[in-house]
Design a protein around this motif. Structure first.
Motif, mmCIF file in Angstrom:
data_model
loop_
_atom_site.group_PDB
_atom_site.id
_atom_site.type_symbol
_atom_site.label_atom_id
_atom_site.label_comp_id
_atom_site.label_asym_id
_atom_site.label_seq_id
_atom_site.Cartn_x
_atom_site.Cartn_y
_atom_site.Cartn_z
ATOM 1 N N THR A 72 0.850 -1.188 0.000
ATOM 2 C CA THR A 72 0.000 0.000 0.000
ATOM 3 C C THR A 72 0.886 1.238 0.000
ATOM 4 O OG1 THR A 72 -1.758 -1.159 1.194
ATOM 5 C CG2 THR A 72 -1.820 1.242 1.208
ATOM 6 N N ILE A 73 0.786 2.036 -1.054
ATOM 7 C CA ILE A 73 1.589 3.247 -1.197
ATOM 8 C C ILE A 73 0.652 4.425 -1.409
ATOM 9 C CG2 ILE A 73 3.395 4.397 -2.535
ATOM 10 C CD1 ILE A 73 4.409 1.678 -3.406
ATOM 11 N N ASN A 74 0.804 5.428 -0.574
ATOM 12 C CA ASN A 74 -0.008 6.640 -0.692
ATOM 13 C C ASN A 74 -1.502 6.314 -0.665
ATOM 14 O OD1 ASN A 74 -0.611 9.316 -0.928
ATOM 15 N ND2 ASN A 74 0.524 9.653 -2.816
ATOM 16 N N GLY A 75 -1.866 5.327 0.139
ATOM 17 C CA GLY A 75 -3.268 4.954 0.282
ATOM 18 C C GLY A 75 -3.796 4.040 -0.796
ATOM 19 N N ALA A 76 -2.980 3.662 -1.766
ATOM 20 C CA ALA A 76 -3.425 2.799 -2.872
ATOM 21 C C ALA A 76 -2.717 1.459 -2.790
ATOM 22 C CB ALA A 76 -3.138 3.447 -4.216
ATOM 23 N N ARG A 77 -3.483 0.393 -2.988
ATOM 24 C CA ARG A 77 -2.906 -0.939 -3.037
ATOM 25 C C ARG A 77 -2.232 -1.133 -4.391
ATOM 26 N NH1 ARG A 77 -1.357 -4.663 0.761
ATOM 27 N NH2 ARG A 77 -1.459 -6.760 -0.088
ATOM 28 N N LEU A 96 -4.194 -0.894 -8.010
ATOM 29 C CA LEU A 96 -5.443 -1.615 -7.847
ATOM 30 C C LEU A 96 -6.541 -0.670 -7.396
ATOM 31 C CD1 LEU A 96 -3.965 -4.760 -6.076
ATOM 32 C CD2 LEU A 96 -4.423 -4.444 -8.511
ATOM 33 N N ALA A 97 -7.773 -1.153 -7.452
ATOM 34 C CA ALA A 97 -8.916 -0.318 -7.082
ATOM 35 C C ALA A 97 -8.804 0.123 -5.629
ATOM 36 C CB ALA A 97 -10.220 -1.087 -7.301
ATOM 37 N N THR A 98 -9.189 1.368 -5.361
ATOM 38 C CA THR A 98 -9.129 1.876 -3.996
ATOM 39 C C THR A 98 -10.320 1.415 -3.168
ATOM 40 O OG1 THR A 98 -10.227 3.896 -4.748
ATOM 41 C CG2 THR A 98 -7.815 3.926 -4.664
ATOM 42 N N PHE A 99 -11.311 0.764 -3.791
ATOM 43 C CA PHE A 99 -12.463 0.231 -3.072
ATOM 44 C C PHE A 99 -12.423 -1.285 -3.117
ATOM 45 C CE2 PHE A 99 -13.555 1.236 -7.442
ATOM 46 C CZ PHE A 99 -14.069 0.047 -7.908
#
Length: 402
Positions: A72-77, A96-99
């Motif tokens: 997870t980088i900067n809130g994104a997988r 990848l999708a943030t949800f």
């Protein structure tokens, strides 16, 4: 500029991939097209990025000249491949999708939910690289997680989507970290009492053989294959084996096959998002027979005429997308989407207050049951029983018998 800043720029531009290479500017893949930006990246900077990302596994990277991981980088997988190139160190980063991926949030057809109802068999998800196979697999697993009490084991390289157990008991194993290989993990799975097994990718014949064996022994197995159509996916599995055993492999595949999903992504300018277009092949008697006899060239015609069996040709699926009215747009529904699935953060104050999202799903079917059911479900049960409604034809027959 650090790696977090680069990933943040990729997120702001809606990129699906970020490519970094020594001596070249960073490149983003936006809606399928590559765009470069910024100044060329120094080799020393990328070497520092690689050291920070790989960490204690650096000797493995030096030995193999490549390394796969998810982070997870900067809130994104992100799914990251660090590689050695002629210029130095390179990165291929998939955002990848943030949800949390679900059938509805990926704008997939609701019929896909029916595929995970059986308790045994094989479901193949195929398509070219970057078409969203992993997201579709995660959506199918999440569908089971939200509706069934099953033991799910995933084997991935690397883990892309992290699942928080809801009703199911979920174990995720990463090849190279938690298990030495797909083959060893598949052998172990037979002793781990799984109900559902997810195989991240079937590449080698041995992985395919063990996957078929697990599907034959009474487990529901989901796996991915790189191919452009459903027929090619089945043909590729069989042709991966030596010629002298292809007949037995084809028979084994036909016996355990449930469905094949082939998909690709298409940008819809009116929505400003990419939407998966699918080809769905169900294992009807005719399809099973074509697989057993290795008549793969007959499968496309069976798919075109198999609507009554739940099959979807690519053209029919596109027509359904063109007529669809309700869409999930990540940017417009970000709060609701992130609230349902607390996937990576172990404990965040706002999240416990938002599990109200599933309630509308429970409320919808309440008016549907007929008055002559077998009684209401137990108070502690999460399942809603819906009794069939007697049709007009049944009433006519009843009048004649009176």
């Amino acid at each position: 500029m650090d790696l977090e800043t680069l990933v943040g720029l990729a997120l702001q531009n809606g990129a699906s991939d970020l490519h970094l290479e020594s001596g070249l500017p960073a490149a983003l893949r936006v809606r399928g097209a590559l765009r470069t930006f910024g100044d060329p990246l120094p080799a020393k900077t990328l070497l520092e990025f690689a050291h920070n990302v790989v960490g204690d596994q650096w000797p493995r990277f030096v030995e193999r000249r490549s390394f796969d991981l998810s982070k997870t980088i900067n809130g994104a997988r992100c799914r990251i491949n660090v590689l050695q190139t002629s210029r130095g160190i390179g990165f291929a980063i998939r955002l990848l999708a943030t949800f949390q991926a679900t059938i509805d949030k990926l704008n997939l057809h609701p019929d896909l939910k029916k595929l995970v109802v059986p308790t045994n068999g094989l479901i193949l998800v195929c398509g070219p690289t970057g078409c969203g196979k992993s997201s579709t697999m995660a959506a199918l697993i999440q569908e089971i997680n939200l509706t069934e009490t099953r033991h799910i084991v995933t084997i991935e390289s690397p883990i892309e989507y992290t699942f928080r157990p809801k009703r199911s008991y979920i174990r995720q194993r990463e090849v190279g970290r938690d298990t030495p290989s797909f083959e060893q993990a598949l052998l172990d799975a037979l002793r781990e009492d799984p109900d559902v097994l997810m195989v991240g990718e079937m590449r080698e014949p041995e992985t395919m053989r063990l996957t078929l064996n697990v599907a034959e022994t009474g487990h529901l197995v989901l796996a991915t294959v790189h191919s452009s159509t459903c027929a090619e996916a089945l043909q590729r599995v069989v042709s991966a084996f030596p010629a002298e055993i292809q007949s037995s492999v084809a028979a084994q595949l036909s016996d355990c096959l449930l469905a094949v999903i082939s998909q690709r992504l298409r940008f819809r300018p009116e929505l400003n998002i990419r939407v998966p277009e699918c080809e769905i092949l169900m294992a009807s008697h005719a399809v099973k027979n074509f697989v057993r006899t290795r008549d793969f060239f007959k499968i496309p015609s069976a798919l075109e005429t198999g609507a009554e069996h739940g099959m979807w040709s690519l053209q029919r699926y596109r027509n359904w997308l063109d007529n669809r009215k309700k869409w999930f747009i990540p940017g417009q529904s970000a709060d609701a989407a992130d609230a349902e699935p607390p996937e990576t953060e172990p404990a965040a104050p706002p999240l416990p207050a938002l599990p109200a999202a599933p309630k509308p799903q429970k409320a919808e079917p309440k008016p549907a049951p007929a008055g002559h059911g077998h009684g209401p479900p137990a108070k502690g049960s999460d399942r809603i029983e819906i009794e069939p409604v007697e049709g007009e034809f049944g009433k006519i027959l009843k009048r004649q018998g009176e």
